[in-house]
Each structure stands twice: as C-alpha cells, then as structure tokens.
Design a protein around this motif. Structure first.
Motif, PDB file in Angstrom:
ATOM      1  N   UNK A  84      57.159  16.491  13.368  1.00 52.81           N
ATOM      2  CA  UNK A  84      56.407  17.592  12.754  1.00 52.81           C
ATOM      3  C   UNK A  84      57.320  18.711  12.268  1.00 52.81           C
ATOM      4  N   UNK A  85      58.108  19.289  13.179  1.00 52.35           N
ATOM      5  CA  UNK A  85      58.940  20.442  12.817  1.00 52.35           C
ATOM      6  C   UNK A  85      60.369  20.053  12.454  1.00 52.35           C
ATOM      7  N   UNK A  86      60.752  18.783  12.632  1.00 59.30           N
ATOM      8  CA  UNK A  86      62.078  18.262  12.286  1.00 59.30           C
ATOM      9  C   UNK A  86      63.211  18.957  13.048  1.00 59.30           C
ATOM     10  N   UNK A  96      53.882   9.641  24.385  1.00 59.53           N
ATOM     11  CA  UNK A  96      52.447   9.862  24.487  1.00 59.53           C
ATOM     12  C   UNK A  96      51.985  10.979  23.557  1.00 59.53           C
ATOM     13  N   UNK A  97      52.857  11.949  23.276  1.00 60.12           N
ATOM     14  CA  UNK A  97      52.513  13.036  22.359  1.00 60.12           C
ATOM     15  C   UNK A  97      52.882  12.684  20.923  1.00 60.12           C
ATOM     16  N   UNK A  98      54.035  12.065  20.739  1.00 64.79           N
ATOM     17  CA  UNK A  98      54.504  11.739  19.401  1.00 64.79           C
ATOM     18  C   UNK A  98      55.141  12.907  18.688  1.00 64.79           C
ATOM     19  N   UNK A  99      55.209  14.048  19.340  1.00 68.93           N
ATOM     20  CA  UNK A  99      55.834  15.252  18.793  1.00 68.93           C
ATOM     21  C   UNK A  99      56.224  16.151  19.956  1.00 68.93           C
ATOM     22  N   UNK A 101      56.184  19.258  22.561  1.00 69.57           N
ATOM     23  CA  UNK A 101      55.027  19.945  23.137  1.00 69.57           C
ATOM     24  C   UNK A 101      54.636  21.213  22.379  1.00 69.57           C
ATOM     25  N   UNK A 102      55.598  21.899  21.784  1.00 70.45           N
ATOM     26  CA  UNK A 102      55.281  23.110  21.025  1.00 70.45           C
ATOM     27  C   UNK A 102      54.413  22.791  19.805  1.00 70.45           C
ATOM     28  N   UNK A 103      54.653  21.661  19.164  1.00 71.70           N
ATOM     29  CA  UNK A 103      53.838  21.265  18.014  1.00 71.70           C
ATOM     30  C   UNK A 103      52.521  20.630  18.469  1.00 71.70           C
ATOM     31  N   UNK A 104      52.538  19.944  19.601  1.00 71.00           N
ATOM     32  CA  UNK A 104      51.336  19.275  20.082  1.00 71.00           C
ATOM     33  C   UNK A 104      50.310  20.260  20.609  1.00 71.00           C
ATOM     34  N   UNK A 105      50.764  21.326  21.250  1.00 70.95           N
ATOM     35  CA  UNK A 105      49.854  22.312  21.841  1.00 70.95           C
ATOM     36  C   UNK A 105      50.211  23.721  21.376  1.00 70.95           C
ATOM     37  N   UNK A 106      50.040  24.050  20.101  1.00 67.86           N
ATOM     38  CA  UNK A 106      50.478  25.360  19.614  1.00 67.86           C
ATOM     39  C   UNK A 106      49.650  26.522  20.157  1.00 67.86           C
ATOM     40  N   UNK A 107      48.395  26.315  20.503  1.00 71.67           N
ATOM     41  CA  UNK A 107      47.539  27.421  20.947  1.00 71.67           C
ATOM     42  C   UNK A 107      47.253  27.369  22.436  1.00 71.67           C
ATOM     43  N   UNK A 108      47.946  26.536  23.174  1.00 68.53           N
ATOM     44  CA  UNK A 108      47.620  26.308  24.575  1.00 68.53           C
ATOM     45  C   UNK A 108      48.386  27.193  25.538  1.00 68.53           C
ATOM     46  N   UNK A 109      49.354  27.936  25.079  1.00 67.56           N
ATOM     47  CA  UNK A 109      50.187  28.716  25.984  1.00 67.56           C
ATOM     48  C   UNK A 109      49.878  30.191  25.857  1.00 67.56           C
ATOM     49  N   UNK A 110      50.113  30.946  26.938  1.00 69.89           N
ATOM     50  CA  UNK A 110      49.972  32.394  26.834  1.00 69.89           C
ATOM     51  C   UNK A 110      51.003  32.962  25.869  1.00 69.89           C
ATOM     52  N   UNK A 111      50.746  34.129  25.351  1.00 69.54           N
ATOM     53  CA  UNK A 111      51.635  34.758  24.364  1.00 69.54           C
ATOM     54  C   UNK A 111      53.024  34.961  24.958  1.00 69.54           C
ATOM     55  N   UNK A 112      54.037  34.562  24.230  1.00 67.24           N
ATOM     56  CA  UNK A 112      55.418  34.769  24.650  1.00 67.24           C
ATOM     57  C   UNK A 112      55.975  33.669  25.536  1.00 67.24           C
ATOM     58  N   UNK A 113      55.255  32.573  25.719  1.00 66.45           N
ATOM     59  CA  UNK A 113      55.769  31.477  26.542  1.00 66.45           C
ATOM     60  C   UNK A 113      56.967  30.850  25.852  1.00 66.45           C
TER      61      UNK A 113
END
Length: 123
Positions: A84-86, A96-99, A101-113
């Motif tokens: 995704x982000x190269x 299992x993700x294929x990318x 974790x930052x690209x797989x779960x962009x909105x799943x973390x608290x701000x500034x993680x």
C-alpha cells in the motif's frame, strides 16, 4: 503399490533419517522416494507423521552460490515492503494482513500512537 513400513517414535532403524536430520548431516534426499514413515502418537488427534529417507542414497547439499544469496536477499526484502504505502516496514509484513499494520488499521489507534504513523494519515 507397496505400503511403507511404519515405525513408532524413536524406534526407527539405523540408516534412515528425516529431512531435518539429513540436513544436519549436510545431505538432502536427492529425489529418492520415501523409505518409511515415523509416527508419534498423540491424544485426541491423529499421530504426527514424519517421512524417513535412506542415508546411503542421500546426496550432498548443493552449495549456495552468490546468485542464490542475492535472490534470497531480494525475496526477503520484498516481504518487508508494504504494497500500500511502498515503505520498508523493517520486519516481515504479516501475510494475514497483506500490508503493514499502519495501513491495515489507520483509524484504530489513539492519536499520536507510534505504530499508527502511516504516510496516509495527516499529521
């Protein structure tokens, strides 16, 4: 078709070895057929099975050439690049993700993680 002899765990005769045991001796099966089967019984499930090969027919392991080392390095590097982000993640991307974790779960973390520092998110 003949059936293979089956031996219980730790009761295989001399002269037979598994692939790992052959590799530890610097050998490989070399195209030979499986000579026997080794079974380790388990509770509640079927037995673990390992195939045995004849040591006297085994061939030496082929040496790694510079071209093979280079191909292996390229293959391992490709497993670390996010499609995704190269970017090189610095570790092997989980299949299992294929990318990453930052690209797989962009909105799943608290701000500034720190693990959510995807190039797709605005800072």
């Amino acid at each position: 078709m003949a059936t293979l002899p089956v031996y219980r765990w730790r009761l295989a005769p001399e002269g037979l070895a598994t692939r790992r045991q052959l590799r530890a001796m610097g050998l490989r099966p070399g195209g030979q057929d499986v000579a026997a089967e080794l079974q380790r019984p388990r509770r509640r499930r079927g037995p673990l099975v390992a195939y045995l090969y004849r040591i006297d027919v085994a061939k030496p392991v082929r040496p790694m050439t510079p071209g093979r080392w280079a191909a292996l390095a390229r293959a391992n590097a490709a497993r670390r690049v996010c499609p995704e982000c190269r970017l090189d993640a610095g570790y092997v991307i989980p299949p299992s993700l294929g990318m990453c974790p930052a690209c797989a779960f962009p909105d799943n973390a608290p701000e500034g993680a720190s693990w959510n520092s995807s190039p797709h998110t605005a800072r």
